[in-house]
Design an enzyme around this catalytic site. Structure first.
Site, mmCIF file in Angstrom:
data_model
loop_
_atom_site.group_PDB
_atom_site.id
_atom_site.type_symbol
_atom_site.label_atom_id
_atom_site.label_comp_id
_atom_site.label_asym_id
_atom_site.label_seq_id
_atom_site.Cartn_x
_atom_site.Cartn_y
_atom_site.Cartn_z
ATOM 1 N N CYS A 80 0.926 -1.149 0.210
ATOM 2 C CA CYS A 80 -0.101 0.151 -0.257
ATOM 3 C C CYS A 80 0.886 1.249 -0.071
ATOM 4 O O CYS A 80 1.867 1.422 0.746
ATOM 5 C CB CYS A 80 -0.918 -0.028 1.217
ATOM 6 S SG CYS A 80 -1.800 1.554 1.409
ATOM 7 N N ASP B 81 10.581 -4.926 8.456
ATOM 8 C CA ASP B 81 9.650 -4.910 9.480
ATOM 9 C C ASP B 81 9.414 -6.076 10.422
ATOM 10 O O ASP B 81 10.454 -6.960 10.168
ATOM 11 C CB ASP B 81 8.192 -4.406 9.019
ATOM 12 C CG ASP B 81 7.289 -4.092 9.849
ATOM 13 O OD1 ASP B 81 7.206 -2.791 10.562
ATOM 14 O OD2 ASP B 81 6.298 -4.782 10.280
ATOM 15 N N ALA C 253 4.270 4.192 2.915
ATOM 16 C CA ALA C 253 4.029 2.797 2.509
ATOM 17 C C ALA C 253 4.159 1.819 3.373
ATOM 18 O O ALA C 253 4.547 1.977 4.508
ATOM 19 C CB ALA C 253 4.688 2.553 1.308
ATOM 20 N N LYS C 254 3.321 0.803 2.926
ATOM 21 C CA LYS C 254 3.548 -0.573 3.826
ATOM 22 C C LYS C 254 3.607 -1.884 3.125
ATOM 23 O O LYS C 254 2.529 -1.891 2.177
ATOM 24 C CB LYS C 254 2.863 -0.488 5.150
ATOM 25 C CG LYS C 254 3.540 -1.469 6.295
ATOM 26 C CD LYS C 254 4.615 -0.856 6.957
ATOM 27 C CE LYS C 254 5.300 -1.360 7.958
ATOM 28 N NZ LYS C 254 5.983 -0.518 8.820
ATOM 29 N N GLY C 255 4.162 -2.861 3.234
ATOM 30 C CA GLY C 255 3.743 -4.139 2.548
ATOM 31 C C GLY C 255 3.896 -5.459 3.220
ATOM 32 O O GLY C 255 4.254 -5.292 4.259
#
Ligand code: NAD
Length: 414
Positions: free
Chosen positions: A59, A145, A104-106
């Protein structure tokens, strides 16, 4: 969006700050929505020859201030909802620290403990390939992460470079130093948690010496936070991870514990008194650092927290309902977007170093990290006093006012 979704909880925090400053209703329509979400299927061959298809997400919540930036998580509970919330928090964090980034993050829905290293490598390389259309050093820059490491970042960097035909170190941060990673990046988030805790004590004219600390999640963030706080004279009396919880009212030996984790990948083999890991949150301490996952302190347990201050090492460890209970009870909360921002501050320095090809000494990195975090803390503290609001609300106000200013100059395309 369902009401107990994580993205909904993240929105509630945004709305609270927006109400406080009577934020432009039109701009809020932009900030309350993620810019882009990519869902991918990630097929890999397992070691036994079978094929398994994993689900992955990326995202990009915002790129108003610069390229989207955020970690990649490997965990069975990863979902679209979770990556949207985490990407929103990255957006506010980068704005609060005034970094030239959006958020963002995934993540991939998987249990990395059940995959071999070759399987993890194939998973990472295929995921990278699937999200490649929206990756790039000026588009979106991943980082580690939960359950991803510098090893994972090296695979992402290599995969991206193979497709491009040249080596591109600035495509990820948190990579090994030999590939252009920054000195001090691995420790940066935990170092930041300790620095922000120190600033909070200073602002309250209190001493950290002998202050009792409990840390939930003795991973990268929690382990380093515990180390730096013990170096500042605090006493780490309880720590937990997925394997269990250790307690010693005289203070645990943090460097020895870190050695144990290095050897056994968990804390439970360390010789100290053990309690149920769910009890960690309710210990009689001065500072509680939740540094594992989201939603740990909520409506049903917030009244049992005995700490005087909760420092959010993890992203989103307190629900909005939990937050309200803590506020009513006078328990201070240092919000994630400030407390754990050290990682992205040094990620930015890593990106700058990789782009320029000129690498910094660790003292220079740590000095810049401290300068940025102290400045942000002072801004949030002053804002919270001026407006008589919580530190979380004050931090959001600084962040969203900054993004609003960007939009005032950029306008809305077309
Ligand atoms: P990590 O994988 O290194 O550590 C996570 C730790 O949490 C592990 O020790 C794990 O055993 C523990 N854990 C899992 N479930 C638990 C439970 N039920 N009770 C107690 N412990 C439990 O991950 P990390 O990088 O340290 O990330 C932790 C949190 O910090 C996440 O919320 C992440 O988004 C956030 N964060 C990380 C960074 C970074 O630079 N790594 C930066 C900002 C925020």
């Amino acid at each position: 969006m369902i009401d107990d979704s994580l993205a909904r909880k993240a929105q509630k925090q945004l709305y609270k700050a927006a109400r406080e400053i009577k934020f432009d209703k039109n701009l809020l329509k932009i900030l309350e929505n993620p810019m882009r979400i990519l869902k991918v299927s990630v097929p890999i061959k397992l070691d036994d020859g079978k094929i398994k298809v994993f689900k992955g997400f990326r995202c990009q919540y915002s790129d108003a201030k610069g390229p989207a930036k955020g970690g990649v998580r490997y965990h069975p509970n990863v979902s679209e909802d979770e990556v949207v919330a985490l990407a929103a928090w990255m957006t506010w964090k980068c704005a609060l620290l005034d970094l030239p980034y959006g958020g963002a993050k995934g993540g991939i829905i998987c249990d990395p403990n059940r995959l071999s290293e070759p399987e993890l490598e194939r998973l990472t390389r295929r995921y990278t390939t699937e999200i490649m259309p929206i990756l790039g050093p000026h588009i979106d820059i991943p980082a580690p992460d939960v359950y991803t490491t510098s090893r994972t970042m090296a695979w992402i960097m290599d995969t991206f470079s193979m497709f491009k035909g040249y080596t591109e170190p600035s495509i990820v941060t948190g990579k090994p130093e030999i590939l252009g990673g920054s000195k001090g990046r691995k420790e940066a988030t935990g170092r930041g948690v300790a620095l922000i805790t120190r600033e909070f004590f200073k602002a309250q004219k209190k001493s950290l010496k002998g202050a009792k600390i409990a840390v939930q999640g003795f991973g990268n963030v929690g382990g380093h936070a515990a180390l730096f706080l013990s170096q500042l004279g605090a006493k780490v009396v309880a720590v937990s991870d997925a394997s269990g919880c250790l307690i010693d009212l005289n203070g645990l030996d943090v460097p020895e514990l870190l050695d144990c984790v290095e050897k056994h990948a968990c804390i439970i083999k360390y010789s100290a008194s053990k309690i149920d890991k769910e009890q960690l949150l309710f210990q009689d301490v001065d500072v509680l650092i939740p540094a594992a996952l989201e939603d740990q302190i909520h409506q049903k347990n917030a009244d049992k927290i005995k700490a005087k201050v909760v420092v959010e090492g993890a992203n989103g460890p307190i629900t909005p309902e939990g937050d309200e209970i803590l506020e009513k009870r006078g328990v201070a909360v240092i919000p994630d977007i400030l407390a754990n921002a050290g990682g992205v501050v040094v990620s930015h320095l890593e990106w700058v170093q990789a782009m320029s090809g000129l690498y910094w000494e660790e003292e220079q990195v740590n000095a810049e990290l401290e300068r940025k975090l102290v400045k942000a803390f002072k801004e949030v503290w002053a804002n919270s006093i001026k407006r008589n609001v919580t530190l979380r609300c004050a931090a959001y106000v600084v962040a969203i006012e900054r993004i609003a200013e960007v939009y005032r100059y950029r306008g809305i395309f077309p």
